[in-house]
Design an enzyme around this catalytic site. Structure first.
Site, PDB file in Angstrom:
ATOM      1  N   GLU A 131       0.816  -1.217   0.000  1.00  0.00           N
ATOM      2  CA  GLU A 131       0.000   0.000   0.000  1.00  0.00           C
ATOM      3  C   GLU A 131       0.851   1.269   0.000  1.00  0.00           C
ATOM      4  OE1 GLU A 131      -2.771  -0.281   3.223  1.00  0.00           O
ATOM      5  OE2 GLU A 131      -4.118  -1.542   2.060  1.00  0.00           O
ATOM      6  N   GLU A 172      -6.457  -7.612  -0.705  1.00  0.00           N
ATOM      7  CA  GLU A 172      -6.862  -7.622   0.701  1.00  0.00           C
ATOM      8  C   GLU A 172      -8.287  -7.116   0.825  1.00  0.00           C
ATOM      9  OE1 GLU A 172      -4.690  -5.269   3.436  1.00  0.00           O
ATOM     10  OE2 GLU A 172      -2.754  -5.827   2.619  1.00  0.00           O
TER      11      GLU A 172
HETATM   12  C1  GAL Z   1      -4.423  -2.736   5.052  1.00  0.00           C
HETATM   13  C2  GAL Z   1      -2.987  -3.199   5.215  1.00  0.00           C
HETATM   14  C3  GAL Z   1      -2.927  -4.509   5.963  1.00  0.00           C
HETATM   15  C4  GAL Z   1      -3.785  -4.468   7.189  1.00  0.00           C
HETATM   16  C5  GAL Z   1      -5.186  -4.088   6.787  1.00  0.00           C
HETATM   17  C6  GAL Z   1      -6.165  -4.035   7.927  1.00  0.00           C
HETATM   18  O1  GAL Z   1      -4.516  -1.396   4.728  1.00  0.00           O
HETATM   19  O2  GAL Z   1      -2.381  -3.375   3.968  1.00  0.00           O
HETATM   20  O3  GAL Z   1      -1.582  -4.786   6.300  1.00  0.00           O
HETATM   21  O4  GAL Z   1      -3.256  -3.528   8.086  1.00  0.00           O
HETATM   22  O5  GAL Z   1      -5.163  -2.813   6.203  1.00  0.00           O
HETATM   23  O6  GAL Z   1      -7.437  -3.659   7.483  1.00  0.00           O
END
Ligand code: GAL
Length: 686
Positions: A156, A312
């Site tokens: 990110e 994710e």
């Molecule tokens: C994302 C991040 C992950 C985790 C996730 C939690 O933004 O890439 O590592 O922190 O959020 O929602």
């Protein structure tokens, strides 16, 4: 990229399913249970090591890969492929303390501390050396490992820290400006430094836009955002180059966030082998479905139509909003299946097993702390089973769209600067405002950059073009003259790529296209104003049929005609929406933020006039997406409503892959339900 790069991992076959897996957080006996459960849930791809740098390199010059060897071996032995992360999103504490210059500095001059993540200055030479050493080792060690199917660089980029204001960054900014402008004269001209005594007499006088007593020139801020996106991109490129050299057969990605405003996704996507994105819609946000669908279309478009990944998402609740509501499992399911409908071939989550401590211990996971006797786990297993039923969809392509939405990070950065008539006009809001009618009307949409070739699209919708290059303006005008239909949202055509007014009345570069001029802006500070339809040529009708908010232009018609009027307030009786016929096409301008239903009605009129297919017979709130391969067609029907609906199939009889049932004529969908109908394709789009 000079050589042909792979654009998708060689395995798993079918739709990839899994999540972030952090074996370094658990004793090794737990790993055995992990892989057994992964198999049970049909997980076939996991992202390993996103935050594992401190475990891989416990100190300067000391390395420990043995645990990662064992983790990868175990995963491979169980048929689970690995998206191996380079781990560079969170340098170990020792590294930051040894090289304090690698920590980012904010606009106030405060050097940020350790203890979180993304604590990096993208221009730090120490960081460049350290990441190179790590990535070289990872690439060399795992190049031949059978589990490795793709690389995940960083994490990110630009989410927590999108810019660094330190002296090293300042020096890099100067070099970037020298490349862009060539001379100080050109820089002074572009930045209009004659205003407020800002003339730059030597390159060393250039500074990042640190906190100052008053406003800083928007041109300086804009260039600093461009530079900062490029500085982060250079970090990605550094790692990508190593990985591409050592493992030419393994595709490389980095996960976009949501999308985020920090990095210019167009420039980044062009350097990735495949596009991936993290999606965390807020269950409390009434526009969540719109945001998710927009993100799907954007990601497919960034990858130029190739398959893309949800890298994710949350199975339930996140832990980082003021209020963190779990997601409805039925909604998670239908959004994931809709992502496949819009071209995703991989659905991953954060994270496989919930952490037992640390900042994210209350975040949902695929395997919750309570283990298999949990709603979350049942949801994980059920989704894996659904995706297994869709295996044959993988590799097919979405049929071409007839409409596109123009999105540009430079316009985003320029719009959200100081010194504007209102600061309530936000780019993301406008993008969703313009996308929503297309979603509601059932018009499939691609997303394009304003300078792209638009000739494939009958309808082009530009939510906002506050900044636009001369090339983009000329391209849009040419497109309309050649028979296309263009719709432009408020506060567009104001500045050129150097953030300067093109001269004359607004909207400078869009006057020819839109056939209007605008002398003044009359923002709507609170509430709404009435908007009515035109009654006959050029005569306003008093009846209020819709509402506008936030923005209002004082429009003078030149060669355009009005189709909506303001009915009250200081601009009562003046045009709110205009239509301009030019060449064999036309251009519409929407000079206020029309309420959603009114905009849907308007875009419906425009789409009909433009001859865009509207998926006739589709009930409201049901999305229809079509993917095709050779002679097979997959029609995704996704019910976003809480009602039971009957969706006519328009001749697409076939098999619903999710139920295995044969369907003819129509499909009945319960609330939030989905069908994926496989039928012989018509080859017309292939
Ligand atoms: C994302 C991040 C992950 C985790 C996730 C939690 O933004 O890439 O590592 O922190 O959020 O929602």
């Amino acid at each position: 990229m000079t050589t042909e790069r792979p654009t998708w991992p060689r395995s798993p076959t079918g739709i990839a399913y899994g999540g972030d897996y952090n074996p370094e957080q658990w004793p090794e006996p737990v790993w055995d249970e992990d892989v057994a459960r992964m198999r049970e849930a049909r997980v076939n791809l996991v992202t390993v090591g996103v935050f594992a740098w401190a475990r891989l390199q416990p100190g300067p010059g000391s390395w420990d890969f043995a645990w990662l060897d064992r983790a990868l071996d175990l995963l491979h032995a169980n048929g689970i492929a690995v998206d191996l992360a380079t781990g560079t999103a969170s340098p170990p504490p020792w590294l930051s303390l040894l090289h304090p210059g690698s920590l980012p500095v904010d606009a106030r001059g405060v050097r940020l501390g350790i203890g979180s993540r993304q604590h990096v200055c993208p221009s730090s030479p120490d960081l460049a050396l350290a990441t190179t050493a790590l990535v070289e080792r990872l690439a060399a060690r795992y190049a031949g490992h059978p589990a490795l199917v793709m690389w995940h660089v960083g994490n990110e980029y630009g989410d927590h820290v999108s810019a660094c204001y330190c002296d090293t960054s300042a020096a890099h900014f100067r070099v970037w400006l020298q490349t862009r402008y060539g001379s100080l004269d050109a820089l002074n001209e572009a930045w209009t430094t004659t205003v407020w005594s800002g003339r730059i007499g030597a390159w060393d006088e250039v500074m990042p836009p640190r906190v100052a007593p008053g406003p800083i020139s928007p041109a300086i801020r804009l260039d600093f955002r461009r530079f900062s996106s490029d500085a982060l991109l250079a970090c990605f490129e550094r790692e990508r180059a190593i990985l591409a050299r050592v493992t030419p057969d393994i595709p490389v990605t980095t996960n976009f966030m949501r999308p985020n405003p920090g990095i210019d996704h167009w420039r980044w996507a062009a350097r990735e082998d495949l596009v991936s994105c993290d999606l965390y819609p807020d269950p409390l946000d009434p526009l969540a479905d719109v945001e998710v669908a927009f993100a799907h279309d954007l990601m497919r478009s960034l990858g130029r139509g190739r398959p893309w990944m949800v890298m994710e998402q949350a199975m339930g609740a996140v832990d980082w909003r003021a209020v963190n509501m779990p997601q409805d499992p039925a909604v998670v399911r239908r959004r994931n299946l809709a992502a496949v409908g819009r071209g995703a071939d991989a659905l991953l989550f954060f994270q496989w097993r919930a952490a037992r401590g640390g900042p994210e211990m209350l975040h949902s996971a695929m395997l919750p702390p309570g283990g298999t006797d949990s709603r979350g786990w049942r949801q994980t297993v059920a989704l894996g089973a659904d995706l297994a039923r869709l295996a044959e969809v993988a590799g097919s392509r979405c049929v071409p769209a007839q409409a596109c939405l123009l999105v540009d990070w430079e316009a985003w950065w320029a719009l959200e600067q100081e010194g504007h008539p209102t600061d309530a006009l936000r780019y993301r809001d406008l993008a969703l405002w313009a996308y929503r009618p297309l979603l509601e009307l059932g018009v499939p949409v691609d997303v394009r950059h304003p300078e792209d070739d638009l000739s494939a699209y009958r309808l082009v919708v530009a939510p906002n073009l506050y900044l636009m290059s001369d090339a983009a303006a000329a391209g849009l005008t040419r497109h309309a003259r050649a028979g296309g239909t263009v719709v432009v949202g408020p506060f567009s055509g104001i500045v050129d790529a150097q953030h300067r007014l093109p001269g004359g009345h607004h909207p400078g570069q869009l006057r020819d296209l839109l056939g209007i001029t605008i002398e003044e802006f009359w923002p709507i500070p609170t509430g709404t104003v009435g908007v009515g339809a035109a009654a006959g040529e050029m005569r306003p009708r008093a009846r209020v049929e819709a509402h506008g908010s936030v923005w209002r232009d004082a429009i003078d018609l030149r060669t355009a005609s009005a189709v909506r009027w303001f009915t009250d307030g200081p601009l009562a009786g003046r045009p709110a929406v205009t239509r301009h016929r030019l060449g064999s096409g036309e251009a519409w301008y929407v000079g206020t933020v029309l309420d959603g239903d009114a905009l849907t009605t308007l875009v419906g009129e425009v789409a009909t006039a433009a001859g865009v297919d509207r998926q006739a017979g589709r009930p409201a709130g049901v999305d229809v997406m079509v993917r095709e391969r050779a002679d097979t067609r997959f029609v995704f029907l996704v019910n976003r409503t809480r009602e039971r609906v009957v969706v006519p199939l328009e001749g697409a009889t076939g098999v619903d892959l999710l139920t295995g049932e044969r369907v003819t004529d129509a499909v009945t969908l319960g609330p939030d339900d989905v069908a994926v109908v496989r039928s012989p394709g018509d080859r017309s789009h292939a």
